[in-house]
Every structure is written in structure tokens, then in C-alpha cells.
Design an enzyme around this catalytic site. Sequence first.
Site, PDB file in Angstrom:
ATOM      1  N   ARG A   1      -9.722  82.804 -50.222  1.00 21.78           N
ATOM      2  CA  ARG A   1      -9.051  81.798 -50.835  1.00 21.78           C
ATOM      3  C   ARG A   1      -9.900  80.445 -50.981  1.00 21.78           C
ATOM      4  NH1 ARG A   1      -4.562  81.259 -46.975  1.00 21.78           N
ATOM      5  NH2 ARG A   1      -6.346  81.691 -45.407  1.00 21.78           N
TER       6      ARG A   1
ATOM      7  N   GLU B   1     -11.672  70.654 -40.287  1.00 20.87           N
ATOM      8  CA  GLU B   1     -11.007  69.279 -39.544  1.00 20.87           C
ATOM      9  C   GLU B   1     -12.348  68.484 -39.932  1.00 20.87           C
ATOM     10  OE1 GLU B   1     -10.017  69.556 -35.696  1.00 20.87           O
ATOM     11  OE2 GLU B   1      -7.898  69.917 -36.072  1.00 20.87           O
TER      12      GLU B   1
ATOM     13  N   ASP C   1     -12.040  53.133 -44.358  1.00 21.02           N
ATOM     14  CA  ASP C   1     -12.626  54.345 -45.159  1.00 21.02           C
ATOM     15  C   ASP C   1     -13.146  53.931 -46.333  1.00 21.02           C
ATOM     16  OD1 ASP C   1     -11.762  55.946 -43.080  1.00 21.02           O
ATOM     17  OD2 ASP C   1     -10.493  57.309 -44.390  1.00 21.02           O
ATOM     18  N   ASN C   2     -14.365  54.378 -46.530  1.00 24.35           N
ATOM     19  CA  ASN C   2     -15.125  53.997 -47.828  1.00 24.35           C
ATOM     20  C   ASN C   2     -15.545  55.151 -48.558  1.00 24.35           C
ATOM     21  OD1 ASN C   2     -14.970  50.860 -47.272  1.00 24.35           O
ATOM     22  ND2 ASN C   2     -16.578  51.476 -45.648  1.00 24.35           N
TER      23      ASN C   2
ATOM     24  N   ARG D   1     -29.142  53.749 -51.183  1.00 22.23           N
ATOM     25  CA  ARG D   1     -28.346  52.564 -50.550  1.00 22.23           C
ATOM     26  C   ARG D   1     -28.663  52.166 -49.186  1.00 22.23           C
ATOM     27  NH1 ARG D   1     -23.666  52.016 -54.114  1.00 22.23           N
ATOM     28  NH2 ARG D   1     -23.494  53.839 -55.402  1.00 22.23           N
TER      29      ARG D   1
ATOM     30  N   HIS E   1     -28.377  49.175 -44.273  1.00 20.26           N
ATOM     31  CA  HIS E   1     -27.492  48.134 -44.371  1.00 20.26           C
ATOM     32  C   HIS E   1     -26.942  48.053 -42.815  1.00 20.26           C
ATOM     33  CE1 HIS E   1     -26.756  48.890 -48.839  1.00 20.26           C
ATOM     34  NE2 HIS E   1     -27.535  47.890 -48.587  1.00 20.26           N
TER      35      HIS E   1
ATOM     36  N   LYS F   1     -20.034  54.070 -37.529  1.00 19.09           N
ATOM     37  CA  LYS F   1     -19.549  54.729 -38.825  1.00 19.09           C
ATOM     38  C   LYS F   1     -19.733  56.307 -38.522  1.00 19.09           C
ATOM     39  CE  LYS F   1     -21.667  51.425 -41.784  1.00 19.09           C
ATOM     40  NZ  LYS F   1     -22.773  51.158 -42.793  1.00 19.09           N
TER      41      LYS F   1
ATOM     42  N   TYR G   1     -17.280  57.549 -45.633  1.00 22.85           N
ATOM     43  CA  TYR G   1     -17.429  57.040 -44.341  1.00 22.85           C
ATOM     44  C   TYR G   1     -16.100  56.269 -43.730  1.00 22.85           C
ATOM     45  CZ  TYR G   1     -19.666  53.072 -46.550  1.00 22.85           C
ATOM     46  OH  TYR G   1     -20.123  51.949 -47.711  1.00 22.85           O
TER      47      TYR G   1
ATOM     48  N   GLU H   1     -22.920  40.801 -43.166  1.00 22.82           N
ATOM     49  CA  GLU H   1     -23.932  41.826 -43.829  1.00 22.82           C
ATOM     50  C   GLU H   1     -25.419  41.382 -43.739  1.00 22.82           C
ATOM     51  OE1 GLU H   1     -22.865  42.806 -47.740  1.00 22.82           O
ATOM     52  OE2 GLU H   1     -23.881  41.008 -48.554  1.00 22.82           O
TER      53      GLU H   1
ATOM     54  N   ASP I   1     -30.969  45.090 -52.622  1.00 21.29           N
ATOM     55  CA  ASP I   1     -31.698  46.062 -51.746  1.00 21.29           C
ATOM     56  C   ASP I   1     -32.995  45.974 -51.803  1.00 21.29           C
ATOM     57  OD1 ASP I   1     -29.229  46.763 -50.437  1.00 21.29           O
ATOM     58  OD2 ASP I   1     -29.255  48.906 -51.232  1.00 21.29           O
TER      59      ASP I   1
END
Length: 182
Positions: free
Chosen positions: A23, A28, A48-49, A59, A62, A72, A132, A143, A170
Site C-alpha cells: 500500500r 513517525e 514549522d517552516n 540556502r 543562516h 531545528k 523544519y 538573523e 546570501d
Amino acid sequence: MEMQKTEIEGCFIITPKVFEDERGYFFESYNQKKLEELLGVRPNFVQDNESLSTKGVLRGLHYQQGEHAQAKLVRVIEGEVLDVAVDIRPDSKTFGKVVSTILSSDNRKQMFIPRGCAHGFLTLSETARFAYKCDNFYNVASESGIIYNDPTLNIDWMLPEEELIISAKDKELPSFKMTVPN
């Protein structure tokens, strides 16, 4: 759920137990109790992102400073990325260490990145959907980051530089030596 220590203190690669049959599959992706048992601490995730990137998008690196620092738990829902963490905690035994690993929708691995680490990723597949959890809210004034091609860190991003797609912001990030107090 299996957890593998990395070269960075408090940073772990987590591999879930996957149940597959005709199936499809089930696993989890997050269980607070099990994660707490494995980590020895209880992260309180508050945000949550999710991002979608095309091949070559880099990216990072950071991080959030001071009271807005974030731990994270990152994973790839679709595609494949090279995920990278850098310990920028001056008092850490693993200060300056770099950890990189492949996260993908096939291996379903996750990385737990503790507060005080810079983080970035490079999309290796045609597209990647990256998710994340953060244990602190994003704060624009806090930041910061480190330039992706920092010579001290010497990160192997696995793609030639001319194939990397990097935001203007960046590209202007400072070096590791300029960012972190010695």
C-alpha cells in the site's frame, strides 16, 4: 527511531523506523517523547517552516543570534538535499566543526541542529521540498549568517560553483572569522 551522533556536540542524524508494504509506507516523522529520550532534552518546537527549491539552490548558512537562537529538526519531504550545520558556539568543544549529510525523501533521515549552529542546504534533485521545526520564533533583527564558500570552513557543496543559485542576500554574508568571536 535511530539516532547517530555527529562531529558537532548536540547535533544528530535521526533515521525513523519505516513500515512499508504493497500500500505504501508509514513512519513517525516526529514524536516528542522519543526525541526527548534520544536527545536528553525536550525541545519545544513553536514554528514549522517549509520551502521548495530547484536544483542548485543553496540556502544558507543562516542562524539566529542571542535570545532568538533556534534549534531545528529538518527533513526533506520530496527530493534530495545536502544539509550542512556549523558549530558557531565559541565555548563548545566542537566549535568550528562542520557536519554535512544527504537528506532525501528516499532515506527519510532528519537532522537535529542545536541552538548555536549555522545551517544551510543545497538542493541536489530537480526540486526539493524541505521542512523544519524551530524551537524559537523567527526574529528579523536577530538573523545572521556565514558566507557559503568560507575558506576556513571549506564546505564541499557537491556541485560546481557555477551551478549554484544563491540569493543576493546570501552572497553578501560575512566570513566565519568575521561572524564569530574567537
